[in-house]
Each structure stands twice: as structure tokens, then as C-alpha cells.
Design an enzyme around this catalytic site. Structure first.
Site, PDB file in Angstrom:
ATOM      1  N   GLU A  16       0.813  -1.213   0.000  1.00  0.00           N
ATOM      2  CA  GLU A  16       0.000   0.000   0.000  1.00  0.00           C
ATOM      3  C   GLU A  16       0.848   1.265   0.000  1.00  0.00           C
ATOM      4  O   GLU A  16       0.441   2.288  -0.528  1.00  0.00           O
ATOM      5  CB  GLU A  16      -0.941  -0.013   1.210  1.00  0.00           C
ATOM      6  N   TYR A  47      -1.008  -4.656  13.885  1.00  0.00           N
ATOM      7  CA  TYR A  47      -1.858  -3.913  12.954  1.00  0.00           C
ATOM      8  C   TYR A  47      -2.866  -3.028  13.706  1.00  0.00           C
ATOM      9  O   TYR A  47      -3.590  -3.520  14.584  1.00  0.00           O
ATOM     10  CB  TYR A  47      -2.607  -4.909  12.058  1.00  0.00           C
ATOM     11  N   ASP A 102      -2.692  -3.210   3.089  1.00  0.00           N
ATOM     12  CA  ASP A 102      -3.161  -3.432   4.453  1.00  0.00           C
ATOM     13  C   ASP A 102      -4.245  -4.492   4.482  1.00  0.00           C
ATOM     14  O   ASP A 102      -5.143  -4.518   3.624  1.00  0.00           O
ATOM     15  CB  ASP A 102      -3.689  -2.125   5.050  1.00  0.00           C
TER      16      ASP A 102
END
Length: 695
Positions: free
Chosen positions: A9, A303, A105
Site C-alpha cells: 500500500e 496492525y 493493508d
């Protein structure tokens, strides 16, 4: 040699992945080596096309052209990212690329970013999916060892498309409808507008609130002070006071002491982390997300965009090691009675587990981290230690008595074992918590006992209004919005998602519907006049939190194949068509929309009032050219902003003293006085006065 094309990303994430995969050869827009090509997106490379792409008539906003609901949605590559898109397109069509891996992601938006590039480039090569919760080298290696089939995430992509297209349909149509009807730009959003409505409703309650006096009779005894119910009139309280004073004693109706416990908090998901960081550190939701995202990319935390507050069953064995590293980062220790199992529950983990420090966190030099990142990292480490600590044990004493037919009460609370609350030694006294010293030793008291009243009095008080939202409380309200109408079994409730709530708040601030007010530590989110007026004219269907929360739940069901994407989009389209067909303009809207500007001072050119607007301070006379723009080149050259306070000084005294100005050329700081004058046509002119007597 066949290559696996890996698309991340962001460039920073691509570099971390490339390092692990052994891609050491830098190329134009990608890295190569070891049978891999690693490239990156730069946010959304491909976006939904603007309405005028479908028909040139949409260049002008007219109600009669609404609703705009494309049969087939068109996409376009953004002008700023065309170069990188061409790099990706060329890579996707290279003959030596036989497989494409989505390493964006691991969530709904990451899936959307990759798939739009893949589809726009008309690629049909086999897709793989990297799905990881940590950017540590070992997690990346494990992820590539167990790459998923990209088609397993087709429904996630479908839900992402529904969200994007629903937001486009609602935003484009509602914004154009209300803007054209009311003659000014009024941005409307599927999640943004209900969030704004929450703040408007809160401020309406605050303004409508009228403080009321109340009176409480307090009886002082050797055991503690007992209070009566609240009386609205002083005389009524005085009558009871006289009676109790004459009686001189209180009959005990209840005297009990119970041991209670407060369990340790769960680990952080993104929303709870944002709330805690706002409460403890004063950070906005967006700042906290940015700091945590950076920590994730530096391989220090897991995350961030998660709505889970637990870890998976297979992580239990790694917990002792993580706890030891969290101790090192935070400089704190959990309480002795640890219950690791309390943070483990695979059934409560959706796409990603809770936010925790990674196994490599102890290798980082915390002194090199920016202050914001360091504070958030310590917050995350501390929460892990708290979550595995014992409960806080306290004793709560309740004393009740009766005198002259009225009930009197007192409560006391004393901590026996602070448990998890002793980890960071944070005192969190709530307004309604019983006082630690309010009740003495009641072990010898029994029902029917009489105790002497040493003294009695009347205590006066006033009811208080609710407070404006802070970032913490607005995030909580967004999370809970519509929960009364949402089924208990629903996995996700509220407005938006953990990943989008910060950007929604920031957009409301940026477009002038909400402003931050307050001191440095506590900022309140208060709707502007424009924001309040928008909610006044917007129908319930658009500002309804429950309906928007229901849509979020349906998007989740689309992911799980329990709800049709076509049905979801049909509902959005029908709602927008009904809005356009049935909405009637609010009467006297012109008066309603016009804000009541308070004058800051007199115009030095014509003598009329100068008022503040969003972009500056302007003379009220339309034919007068006097204007002090907030975005001001002269003040920029001094490294200063033309604030409301400075504008008021310039208007009242013709000058304003500025401290610690900084030269853009030399970087040196200095104090000076700005002097205001006007030209013949009314345009403002500024000079600097460095004389010692300048004020």
C-alpha cells in the site's frame, strides 16, 4: 525466470517486505530480486470518476439533474499518481510475472486499493493475498510461507465496493441537492452527517439546559456524614433540618460492607486506544492513528485498524515473552496475580487481533522515536500489562438511616488491593464514586441502632449541563450510535468503522462544520453555525445514526455472504431517489443560513463593522475592499498567523505586538510590532516597528 509481483500500500511497507524477500535491486518504482518484484500504491491510485465524466450537464449543480445513480460505475487514475499506476500496469503485464500478491493493508480498504489497480490495469493473472497483523520480519516470512488464494477475499472486495459506491451516491446527490437549494456548498456524507448530528444534538441540550437549585440536608455523625434526597426548595430542606436537629438521633436501617472487584480492562482496539490517548495525552483520533500506523510500519506494534480487543488462542504461548518486553518499554510491571487466559479468545477476534507491542519492540531505541509515537507505544505496552493483571479489589461501605421519616445515606470506598490499577498508578476518580473517607468503621452497627447527630446543615447545589463532546466521548458516541436499534448479535455497531472514524472527524473540522475549542489539554468538538444549519435542514433519513449503523452491519454481512451486495446498493439508490423526489426546502432558510456575525471592530477605511468569516476578517460593506486574510503572506514571512486576537488589536489600536517571530531566510527569532495602515482604496498595508517604545 518467473516472478511473483508483490504490491504493497505504501513505499515504506514495500521496502520492509522487499528486505525480507531479498529484493535488493532498486528499479524505477519497484524493487527486484530472488524471484520477486515488489512495488507499491500511493494511497488510492484509482478512484471513482466525477459525475461530469458520465455527462457534461453534471458540471453544473442542478436539482433537476438528480439523482445521479450510474448503471455502471466509471473509475479514473488520479492525476498525481499516474506515473506510479503506469509502473504497476507495466509490471502486471510483464511476461515474466506469473503471479500477483496483494500485500496492501489487511482490511477492507487495503483490498479495495489493490483490486481497483488490478481491475483498471485489466490484469487476469492468478492473485495471492498476504494477510498479516505485524510488520516484523518473522511475520512477513510466515505470511509469504502461507499466502492465501486471492479469491478468498472476493466478498471483502465486494463489501469495499459497496461502501465506496454508497458513499459516492449519497455524498454526490445529497451535497448537490442541498447546495443547489440553499445557494451554498453543503457537504453531506453517509457517515459524516450523522456524526455531525450527534454534536449538534449535544450542543442543543447544553443551550436548552437551565440550571436548577437543589438543597440537601447533611447530618454529621461520628461514623460519617449522611445526606438526604435533593429538595427543590430551601424552605422544605430547612423544615427537615429543624426536625432532625430537634430529634438529635438517626436510626440505622442498613449498615453493610461488601468486598467488590473491578476486572482489568481488555486490550486496545483502535477506537479504545484513540479514546485513551485523547483522555490521557490530548491527542486527536487522527494523530493517534497516524502515530500507531507509523509504529506498525516500524515493526513495534501490531496492525492498528482492528476492532478486536482479544488475542487468538495460538498466541497464548508467546504472551510471557511479550509481557517481559512490554515491561521494558513501559518501565512498569503487572501485578503478581496474572491471568494470561483472560486476553485470549479466538471467537472474539475478527480480521485482526488487539493492538499489542511486537516481539521486536525491545530492540528499538525509544529515544529516537518522535514524542507522540513514544507516548502511544507506552500506552499500548501499559495496557497489555494491565490486561493480564489481577482485578482491583475494594471494599464498599453503605450506611443508611432514617430520621423524621426521611432516608439518609452515605457510601465509602477503600482499596484493598489496587490490582491492575496499580500498574500505572493512575487515579481515575469518577464524579459519582463514593469518597474513600466518607464512612468510618460500621462493623459494630446493626439495623435499629441509634447514633447521635453531632451537627446538621443544608448544602446548596446546582444541576449542571452535559459537556460538549471531546474526541474521546465523540468516538464513544459514534461507536454506540444506533445500538438501541441494532440486534445484540451484531458484530459491529455504530457509525463508521475503527479505521474511518478519525478521518470523519477530521473532515468535519476541515470543511468547517465542527471546530475544536478549549485549552491545550482538553479540546471540545463543537458544531459551527454552518454545521448546525445543515442539520436543521437535513431530513432524518440522512442524519439518522441508527440507519447508518444498520448499513455498516449490512456491509459486514456482505463480507460474510449473508447479504446481497446488489440488494444493499438498491436500498441506497431507493433512499436517495426518495430524498430527491420528496424533499421540500425549509421556509425562511435564507435567514436561517445566514450566520449572526459579531463585529470585531471598526473598518479603518470606511468605519463600518469588521466581521470574522472562515477565511478572514472583512468589512461588512460590500463595496469596501478592506480585508485581513487569515492566509496572509506578510504574517507567513514572520512565521506567524493572523489570529482573531491579533486582528482585534490591529483594528482597535492600529498595531499588534508579536513575540518570537522567525525569519524565513535566517531562522533567527525576534520581537516586533506590526503596524496597520490602509491605502486610498481601502487595502490593508503592514509595516514593522522595532523601536523599544513600540507597543
Amino acid at each position: 525466470m518467473a516472478n511473483n509481483l508483490v504490491i504493497a500500500e505504501k513505499p515504506s511497507v514495500a521496502q520492509s517486505i522487499a528486505k525480507v524477500l531479498g529484493c535488493n535491486n532498486k528499479q524505477d518504482g519497484y524493487l527486484s530480486g530472488g524471484g520477486y518484484l515488489v512495488s507499491w500504491c500511493v494511497g488510492h491510485l484509482v478512484e471513482l470518476a466525477e459525475p461530469e465524466t458520465y455527462d457534461s450537464k453534471y458540471e453544473t449543480w442542478k436539482k433537476e439533474d438528480l439523482p445521479i445513480i450510474p448503471e455502471e460505475f466509471k473509475y479514473q487514475v488520479t492525476a498525481a499518481t499516474r506515473k506510479q499506476f503506469k509502473v504497476l500496469k507495466d509490471l502486471l503485464h510483464r511476461d515474466d510475472v506469473d503471479c500477483v500478491t496483494n500485500a496492501c493493508d489487511a482490511g477492507r480498504e487495503g483490498e479495495l486499493i489493490f483490486r481497483l489497480v488490478y481491475d483498471e490495469a485489466k490484469c487476469n493473472k492468478p492473485m495471492k493475498r498476504l494477510w498479516i497483523s505485524s510488520m516484523e520480519d518473522e511475520a512477513i516470512r510466515d505470511g509469504f510461507a502461507g499466502l492465501k488464494d486471492g479469491q478468498e477475499y472476493d466478498r471483502l472486495y465486494e463489501a469495499a465496493l459497496c461502501r465506496e459506491r454508497a458513499d459516492w451516491i449519497v455524498g454526490i446527490n445529497a451535497t448537490r441537492l442541498f447546495s443547489s437549494l440553499y445557494g451554498q456548498t453543503l457537504n453531506v456524507g453517509r457517515v459524516m452527517t450523522p456524526t455531525l448530528a450527534l454534536t449538534v444534538a449535544r450542543e442543543a441540550k447544553i443551550r436548552a439546559f437551565r440550571p436548577e437549585d437543589f438543597y440537601t440536608v447533611i447530618l454529621e455523625t461520628d461514623i460519617g456524614d449522611l445526606g438526604s434526597k435533593r429538595f427543590s426548595g430551601r424552605e422544605e430542606a430547612k423544615e427537615l433540618l429543624i426536625k432532625c436537629t430537634l430529634a438529635g438521633k438517626l436510626t440505622i436501617t442498613k449498615a453493610e460492607k461488601k468486598e467488590k472487584q473491578e476486572k482489568a480492562p481488555a486490550l486496545f482496539d483502535l477506537t479504545s486506544l484513540q479514546r485513551e490517548a485523547n483522555k490521557r495525552l490530548g491527542y486527536t483520533a487522527q494523530q493517534t492513528l497516524d502515530y500507531t500506523q507509523s509504529l506498525y510500519e516500524k515493526k513495534l506494534v501490531s496492525y492498528p485498524r482492528t476492532d478486536s480487543r482479544y488475542l487468538t488462542d495460538d498466541m497464548e504461548a508467546t504472551l510471557p515473552n511479550l509481557i517481559a518486553k512490554a515491561e521494558k518499554v513501559s518501565g512498569l510491571k503487572p501485578t503478581e496475580a496474572r491471568d494470561h487466559h483472560c486476553v485470549i479468545n479466538s471467537k472474539k477476534v475478527t480480521d485482526h487481533h488487539a493492538i499489542i507491542p511486537t516481539a521486536s519492540v525491545d530492540k528499538a531505541d525509544l529515544s529516537e522515536l518522535p514524542n507522540g509515537e513514544r507516548e502511544v507505544l507506552r500506552l499500548i505496552a501499559t495496557r497489555l500489562l494491565e490486561a493480564v493483571s489481577s482485578s482491583c479489589i475494594y471494599a464498599e461501605a453503605v450506611l443508611e438511616g432514617e430520621c423524621e421519616g426521611e432516608r439518609f445515606t452515605a457510601k465509602g470506598k477503600s482499596v484493598i488491593d489496587p490490582g491492575w490499577k496499580g500498574v500505572a498508578k493512575i487515579s481515575e476518580k469518577k464524579k459519582d464514586d463514593p469518597d474513600d473517607t466518607a464512612v468510618g468503621d460500621i462493623s459494630s452497627l446493626h439495623e435499629g441502632d441509634e447514633i447521635k447527630i453531632a451537627q446538621a446543615g443544608v448544602k446548596a447545589g446546582k444541576t449542571t449541563p452535559p459537556k460538549s463532546y471531546t474526541e474521546d466521548t465523540l468516538l464513544s458516541a459514534m461507536e454506540k450510535a444506533g445500538s438501541d436499534e441494532t440486534p445484540d448479535e451484531a458484530e459491529r455497531k455504530g457509525l463508521g468503522t475503527p479505521a474511518t472514524r478519525a478521518s470523519i472527524i477530521e473532515k468535519l473540522v476541515r470543511i468547517g462544520f465542527i471546530e475544536r475549542k478549549g485549552d491545550k489539554k482538553t479540546k471540545y468538538l463543537v458544531p459551527t453555525h454552518k454545521g448546525e444549519m445543515l442539520i436543521t435542514v437535513i431530513p432524518e433519513a440522512i442524519q439518522s445514526a441508527s440507519m447508518t449503523a444498520e448499513w455498516e452491519q449490512k456491509l459486514l454481512e456482505v463480507e460474510k455472504e449473508s447479504y446481497s451486495a446488489d440488494q444493499f446498493m438498491d436500498e441506497i439508490g431507493s433512499m436517495v431517489k426518495e430524498l430527491v423526489d420528496t424533499y421540500e426546502i425549509v421556509q425562511d432558510a435564507e435567514v436561517l443560513m445566514k450566520p449572526a456575525y459579531a463585529p470585531l471592530g471598526k473598518c479603518p477605511h470606511c468605519g463600518a463593522d469588521v466581521i470574522e468569516k472562515s477565511k478572514g476578517f472583512f468589512c461588512e460593506k460590500k463595496d469596501c475592499k478592506f480585508a485581513l486574510w487569515k492566509d496572509n503572506r506578510f504574517f507567513d514571512s514572520l512565521s506567524k498567523k493572523l489570529t482573531k486576537q491579533v486582528a482585534e488589536q490591529l483594528l482597535s489600536r492600529g498595531r499588534a505586538k508579536l513575540k518570537k517571530c522567525r525569519s524565513v531566510k535566517t531562522g533567527k527569532t525576534y520581537d516586533t510590532t506590526v503596524v496597520l495602515s490602509v491605502s486610498d482604496n481601502g487595502a490593508p498595508q503592514f509595516t514593522l516597528d522595532f523601536s523599544k517604545g513600540a507597543k
